[in-house]
Design a protein around this motif. Structure first.
Motif, mmCIF file in Angstrom:
data_model
loop_
_atom_site.group_PDB
_atom_site.id
_atom_site.type_symbol
_atom_site.label_atom_id
_atom_site.label_comp_id
_atom_site.label_asym_id
_atom_site.label_seq_id
_atom_site.Cartn_x
_atom_site.Cartn_y
_atom_site.Cartn_z
ATOM 1 N N ARG A 137 -1.791 9.400 -1.375
ATOM 2 C CA ARG A 137 -2.021 8.977 -2.755
ATOM 3 C C ARG A 137 -3.427 9.354 -3.208
ATOM 4 O O ARG A 137 -3.629 9.876 -4.305
ATOM 5 C CB ARG A 137 -1.804 7.470 -2.855
ATOM 6 N N LYS A 138 -4.408 9.105 -2.362
ATOM 7 C CA LYS A 138 -5.798 9.384 -2.722
ATOM 8 C C LYS A 138 -6.072 10.879 -2.840
ATOM 9 O O LYS A 138 -6.902 11.305 -3.642
ATOM 10 C CB LYS A 138 -6.734 8.763 -1.690
ATOM 11 N N ASP A 168 0.820 -1.213 0.000
ATOM 12 C CA ASP A 168 0.000 0.000 0.000
ATOM 13 C C ASP A 168 0.855 1.264 0.000
ATOM 14 O O ASP A 168 0.423 2.318 0.466
ATOM 15 C CB ASP A 168 -0.930 0.007 1.224
ATOM 16 N N GLU A 213 -1.267 6.053 1.975
ATOM 17 C CA GLU A 213 -2.533 5.764 1.304
ATOM 18 C C GLU A 213 -3.374 7.032 1.153
ATOM 19 O O GLU A 213 -3.903 7.331 0.075
ATOM 20 C CB GLU A 213 -3.317 4.702 2.076
#
Length: 502
Positions: A256-257, A183, A253
């Motif tokens: 990135r989003k 991830d 995570e």
């Protein structure tokens, strides 16, 4: 994981780029991505050739075998006409002189325009004057690390046996993209969970008891000289250590989003090496007091036979993406942490300390080795966050010309990550205003922005098909007008795209 809270507003020293669409490609496509090679008078869009070797054609990502076959990549930019008529200096001057005097650019605007085919200067206005470059510094970082390390070089992260039974020393090699697991922030990055499995296998029946981190490869200050006061605690830079995961992001995570909405901002760890060591200890099954990590030095190997667990024996190793991909990510995302890590690779390749000062000295030396005027660059960092940096526009166009004229094929890797006007990266939302649309799709450039500093440098194909390189830097732009200043820069490069300039 909880979402990263948005920053209270743009840091005073670094202005965010316009929101941009992320175009991440599957690793299978990245292995066959087209390389833009500039040869002689034109831009040729060709098959990878040596790129397959640089990317590691014999290395197949696990996820690549499970996916359906990817279609063959197709060219996105037309090739330049090698027989296209060359602009004249008088023609370029007539097109640009009125535009470089735009009040939105401020009182100091330095410009260089050159023909990629022969390197000849077509326009210069303060062309040899050192100017604060902001993130266009990364073009110099890219060229020097590709020259010093080569496109196929991979940065190792190792685990070795410590002096006590079960002690594992995690040795940072300077890979800023290292992930904890699948991830991570950077697709295809080396992973600590893979390294942990290697260590468990190498230890055999010995249980891990302790993790020590060795981040000594990067000595000296972890924050750059000349950085604005908010950078060490802000989300566009980080403490630069030889061991870190996900560019020191605390929640990869979420980063990135939320990349587009946050303009690349992300919460960063204050001590990235210890954070990485803690994650590694947990992967080895340590908990409580045993999972507490400290800094130390890896013991020297004693020459025992391979497979013997003695102090200093290597227990496992993972390697980063190849340098060609790290450069691509650094340029396309304007990743400051990767830039600082790559400068240290230049330093290590030239037997300099892996520090801010060592990186700057080594980059200067490599520029001289390439036959370029090293006296026209003064660096305090490699990302462009430092206001102490100075680069002349003509050196930037020299760098692009050298990378594109075919004399150093390995340097052409800098072009893969360059944003395309009105299409990708930091140029995604630009070249759509009146007077700028001629540059859409035909300008490829690296941008740079600090408060009062705006820069753009790269390539443009003229209306007649001639390939030019340009650099426009202003470091005294009016306060409070960043969008207007960017449009003024776009008008200059669009004028080159629209004219034959003869």
């Amino acid at each position: 994981m909880s979402a990263v809270p948005p920053p209270p507003g743009p840091p005073p020293g670094v202005l965010p780029a316009p929101a941009r669409r992320r175009r991440r490609l599957p690793l299978a496509v990245l292995a066959t991505v087209l390389l833009l090679v500039l040869v002689g008078a034109g831009l040729a869009v060709v098959r990878p050739g040596p790129v397959a070797g640089w990317l590691g054609a014999d290395r197949v990502a696990p996820e690549a075998t499970a996916d359906a076959a990817e279609p063959a990549p197709v060219p996105v930019l037309a090739g330049a006409d090698p027989g296209a008529p060359a602009p004249t200096p008088d023609g370029v001057r007539a097109a640009l002189d009125p535009l470089v005097r735009a009040p939105e650019l401020g009182s100091r605007v330095n410009v260089s325009v050159a023909d990629v085919a022969d390197g000849g200067s077509l326009y210069a206005r303060g062309g040899d004057d050192g100017t604060v470059p902001a993130s266009v510094t990364k073009l110099a970082t890219a060229v020097t690390v590709l020259a010093a390390r080569g496109p196929s070089y991979r940065i190792p992260t190792r685990a070795v046996a410590g002096t006590n039974p079960g002690e594992v020393v995690l040795v940072g090699g300077g890979d800023p993209t290292l992930a904890v697991d699948g991830d991570g922030f950077y697709p295809g990055a080396a992973r600590l969970d893979d390294l942990a499995q290697q260590v468990k296998h190498a230890l055999g029946g010995t249980e891990p008891t302790k993790v020590t981190v060795d981040s000594s490869l990067f000595p000296g200050p972890v924050h750059g000289p000349g950085w604005d006061s908010d950078i060490p605690t802000g989300g566009f830079g980080a403490a630069i250590t030889a061991l870190m995961t996900d560019g020191a992001r605390t929640d990869p995570e979420a980063a990135r989003k939320n990349f587009d909405d946050m303009h690349g901002w992300a919460q960063r760890s204050a001590q990235p090496d210890l954070a990485a060591g803690g994650a590694f200890a947990r992967l080895l099954g340590l908990s409580g007091d045993a999972a507490e990590v400290r800094r130390g030095r890896a013991p020297a190997a004693n020459g025992a036979p391979a497979g013997t667990v003695t102090p200093g024996a290597e227990l496992g190793r993972v390697e980063s993406l190849p340098m060609i991909r790290l450069v691509d990510i650094m340029i396309s995302d304007s990743d400051n942490v990767i830039a600082e890590a790559l400068a240290r690779q230049v330093a290590l390749a030239r037997n300099q300390p892996g520090s801010f000062a060592g990186g700057a000295a080594a980059m200067d030396a490599v520029i001289g080795e390439l036959g370029l005027p090293a006296d026209e660059i003064t660096l305090s960092d490699a990302s462009g966050l430092s206001r102490a940096n100075r680069i002349s526009p003509s050196l930037l166009t020299d760098l692009v010309t050298l990378a594109g004229n075919g004399s150093h094929p390995e340097l052409a890797a800098i072009f893969g990550g360059l944003p395309v006007a009105a299409w990708s990266g930091t140029l995604d939302g630009r070249y759509q205003a009146t007077g700028t649309t001629a540059g859409a799709g035909v300008v490829r450039a690296k941008t740079g922005t600090l408060t009062g500093v705006h820069a753009i440098a790269g390539l443009v194909t003229t209306r007649d098909g001639r390939l030019l390189t340009f650099a426009v830097l202003t470091d005294e732009a009016p306060a409070g007008t960043p969008d207007e200043t960017r449009r003024a820069l776009d008008r200059i490069t669009s004028a080159l795209a629209a004219c034959g300039c003869r």
